[in-house]
Design a protein around this motif. Structure first.
Motif, short mmCIF file in Angstrom:
data_model
loop_
_atom_site.label_atom_id
_atom_site.label_comp_id
_atom_site.label_asym_id
_atom_site.label_seq_id
_atom_site.Cartn_x
_atom_site.Cartn_y
_atom_site.Cartn_z
N LEU A 78 0.83 -1.21 0.00
CA LEU A 78 0.00 0.00 0.00
C LEU A 78 0.86 1.25 0.00
O LEU A 78 0.61 2.21 -0.75
CB LEU A 78 -0.94 0.01 1.21
CG LEU A 78 -2.09 -0.99 1.18
CD1 LEU A 78 -2.83 -0.99 2.50
CD2 LEU A 78 -3.04 -0.69 0.02
N ASP A 79 1.90 1.26 0.82
CA ASP A 79 2.81 2.41 0.83
C ASP A 79 3.49 2.58 -0.53
O ASP A 79 3.68 3.71 -1.00
CB ASP A 79 3.89 2.23 1.91
CG ASP A 79 3.32 2.35 3.33
OD1 ASP A 79 2.23 2.94 3.48
OD2 ASP A 79 3.96 1.84 4.27
N VAL A 138 1.18 4.07 -3.25
CA VAL A 138 1.06 5.52 -3.03
C VAL A 138 2.28 6.25 -3.60
O VAL A 138 2.15 7.28 -4.26
CB VAL A 138 0.90 5.82 -1.51
CG1 VAL A 138 1.05 7.30 -1.23
CG2 VAL A 138 -0.46 5.31 -1.01
N GLU A 139 3.45 5.67 -3.36
CA GLU A 139 4.69 6.26 -3.89
C GLU A 139 4.73 6.19 -5.41
O GLU A 139 5.18 7.13 -6.07
CB GLU A 139 5.91 5.52 -3.30
CG GLU A 139 6.26 5.96 -1.90
CD GLU A 139 6.57 7.45 -1.83
OE1 GLU A 139 7.58 7.87 -2.40
OE2 GLU A 139 5.78 8.19 -1.24
N GLU A 164 2.26 6.31 -7.47
CA GLU A 164 1.41 7.39 -7.97
C GLU A 164 2.12 8.74 -7.83
O GLU A 164 2.13 9.55 -8.75
CB GLU A 164 0.08 7.41 -7.22
CG GLU A 164 -0.86 8.50 -7.69
CD GLU A 164 -2.20 8.46 -6.97
OE1 GLU A 164 -3.16 7.91 -7.55
OE2 GLU A 164 -2.28 8.98 -5.83
N ARG A 165 2.75 8.94 -6.69
CA ARG A 165 3.42 10.22 -6.42
C ARG A 165 4.53 10.52 -7.41
O ARG A 165 4.70 11.66 -7.85
CB ARG A 165 3.98 10.23 -4.99
CG ARG A 165 4.60 11.57 -4.56
CD ARG A 165 5.26 11.49 -3.21
NE ARG A 165 6.44 10.63 -3.20
CZ ARG A 165 7.64 11.01 -3.64
NH1 ARG A 165 7.83 12.21 -4.14
NH2 ARG A 165 8.66 10.16 -3.58
N ALA A 219 -6.13 -0.19 -1.68
CA ALA A 219 -5.22 0.64 -2.48
C ALA A 219 -5.95 1.79 -3.17
O ALA A 219 -5.42 2.90 -3.27
CB ALA A 219 -4.50 -0.23 -3.52
N GLU A 240 -8.47 3.38 -2.11
CA GLU A 240 -8.80 4.41 -1.11
C GLU A 240 -7.57 5.22 -0.70
O GLU A 240 -7.71 6.35 -0.22
CB GLU A 240 -9.43 3.75 0.12
CG GLU A 240 -10.83 3.17 -0.12
CD GLU A 240 -11.88 4.24 -0.34
OE1 GLU A 240 -11.69 5.38 0.10
OE2 GLU A 240 -12.92 3.92 -0.97
N ARG A 241 -6.41 4.64 -0.86
CA ARG A 241 -5.17 5.33 -0.48
C ARG A 241 -4.63 6.22 -1.60
O ARG A 241 -3.71 7.00 -1.39
CB ARG A 241 -4.10 4.30 -0.11
CG ARG A 241 -4.35 3.53 1.19
CD ARG A 241 -3.88 4.30 2.42
NE ARG A 241 -2.42 4.50 2.40
CZ ARG A 241 -1.53 3.67 2.93
NH1 ARG A 241 -1.95 2.55 3.51
NH2 ARG A 241 -0.25 3.94 2.89
N THR A 242 -5.14 6.04 -2.82
CA THR A 242 -4.63 6.76 -3.99
C THR A 242 -5.75 7.57 -4.63
O THR A 242 -6.91 7.46 -4.22
CB THR A 242 -4.05 5.76 -5.01
OG1 THR A 242 -5.05 4.78 -5.33
CG2 THR A 242 -2.80 5.06 -4.47
N SER A 243 -5.43 8.35 -5.65
CA SER A 243 -6.48 9.19 -6.23
C SER A 243 -6.61 9.09 -7.75
O SER A 243 -7.70 9.29 -8.29
CB SER A 243 -6.27 10.66 -5.84
OG SER A 243 -4.96 11.07 -6.14
N GLN A 298 11.44 1.48 -2.49
CA GLN A 298 11.45 2.95 -2.44
C GLN A 298 12.64 3.46 -3.23
O GLN A 298 12.53 4.43 -3.99
CB GLN A 298 11.53 3.43 -0.99
CG GLN A 298 11.48 4.95 -0.83
CD GLN A 298 10.14 5.53 -1.25
OE1 GLN A 298 9.12 5.22 -0.66
NE2 GLN A 298 10.14 6.38 -2.27
#
Length: 334
Positions: A21-22, A25-26, A28-29, A61, A63-66, A316
């Protein structure tokens, strides 16, 4: 579907659900357009292996991203699952977050089914089951009171009450001529993997996909050409090579991968392989331009949706370095 898209492979076999999940998010970022998770009950390795449930994870996932599009690469909707259950699950996801999901499907591996006593039939039957399940899933998304009498699956007046507001794309993973032709004929996208030599793509994948598109009376732009690119990029060349070790199982023969149903046995066979053989399936480099050129080769072959699978434990680091060094070169050349 004609424009290039860049995706991230969320390695379910290597990381815990929370870590994934982390990472999504990364992804997407730092600028990825999509992220795909495989759906395994058992991982490729017993020690250090993971196997989160893909359907549950996708719900978290999204819900954690857009913006990032999320999908399975791949899920088998035929043995552990009844196709109607998959139709319901993706309809639910699509109801809440329309336009954010892709259902990627395939014929499966013994590793996933054997552990819970599900019979694992030969290839022709698995392929027939896949075709039937795709037909049923689409019908359930569209119609009410579906009575379906197939060779393998049936429904009696079944309705998905919370249908997706629009069609959810279905991508078919195909490594051989028949599944690839089928993907061209009926699917919204085709999925294959990198590192198998030009002849494989030029003689098996591309012509059969084109033949399927023609037989289906479709436009070439209707089918997204997705490829999972195995790329071990790291600014440290030694690290780039060693990072491939966890995924040694990918270098086993197709027969071994289809027939072995124990993560411990899969791990034992994989650990016997020399690192040079393991690395052959990967683009291994510490040079950004060299990496971008190797990836561009797949674009030149006609692939339009590149999903990058980095093998290292420090994802990461991979995401940061790849997004800073390689992704801009690819976007510049697109």
């Amino acid at each position: 579907m004609g424009s290039m898209r860049y995706g991230y492979k969320a390695s379910a076999e290597q990381f815990t659900p929370a870590e994934l999940l982390d990472l999504v998010v990364e992804a997407e970022r730092v600028g990825f357009d999509s992220a795909f998770i495989s759906d395994h009950l058992q991982p490729w390795r017993h020690e250090g292996g993971h196997a989160p449930n893909a359907l549950t994870w996708l719900g978290m996932a999204v819900e954690r991203t857009s913006t990032i599009v999320l999908g399975t690469s791949v899920l088998t909707p035929t043995l552990r699952y009844h196709p109607a259950v998959i139709a319901q699950a993706f309809a639910t996801l699509g109801q809440v977050h329309p336009g954010r999901f892709i259902l990627g499907v395939g014929t499966g591996e013994a590793l996933n089914e054997h552990a819970i006593g599900v019979p694992f039939p030969e290839g022709p039957e698995r392929f027939a089951r896949l075709r039937e399940s795709v037909r049923l899933i689409r019908q359930l998304w569209k119609d009410d009171l579906v009575t379906f009498e197939g060779e393998y699956y049936s429904t009696d007046g079944a309705t998905i009450y919370d249908k997706p507001p629009g069609p959810i794309p279905i991508y078919v993973a195909g490594g051989g001529p028949a599944t690839t032709r089928y993907a061209g004929r009926v699917a919204d996208g085709h999925i294959c993997t990198s590192g198998k030599g030009d002849a494989y793509y030029q003689e098996t994948i591309i012509p059969n996909l084109e033949e399927g598109i023609e037989k289906g009376g479709r436009d070439g732009a209707d089918v997204d050409r997705m490829i999972e690119i195995k790329v071990s990029y790291d600014r440290d060349p030694e690290r780039a090579l060693e990072n491939t070790r966890f995924w040694a199982a990918l270098s086993l023969t197709p027969d071994q991968k289809q027939s072995v149903h124990s993560p411990t046995e899969m791990q034992r066979l994989a650990d016997e392989l020399p690192i040079e053989q393991v690395a052959k399936r990967w683009i291994v480099s510490s040079d950004a331009q060299e990496t971008a050129d190797a990836i561009q080769h797949y674009v030149d072959l006609g692939f339009t949706h590149l999903v990058f699978h980095g093998p290292g434990q420090d994802q990461q680091r991979f995401l940061d370095q790849f997004a800073e060094d390689v992704l801009p070169l690819l976007k510049k050349g697109a």
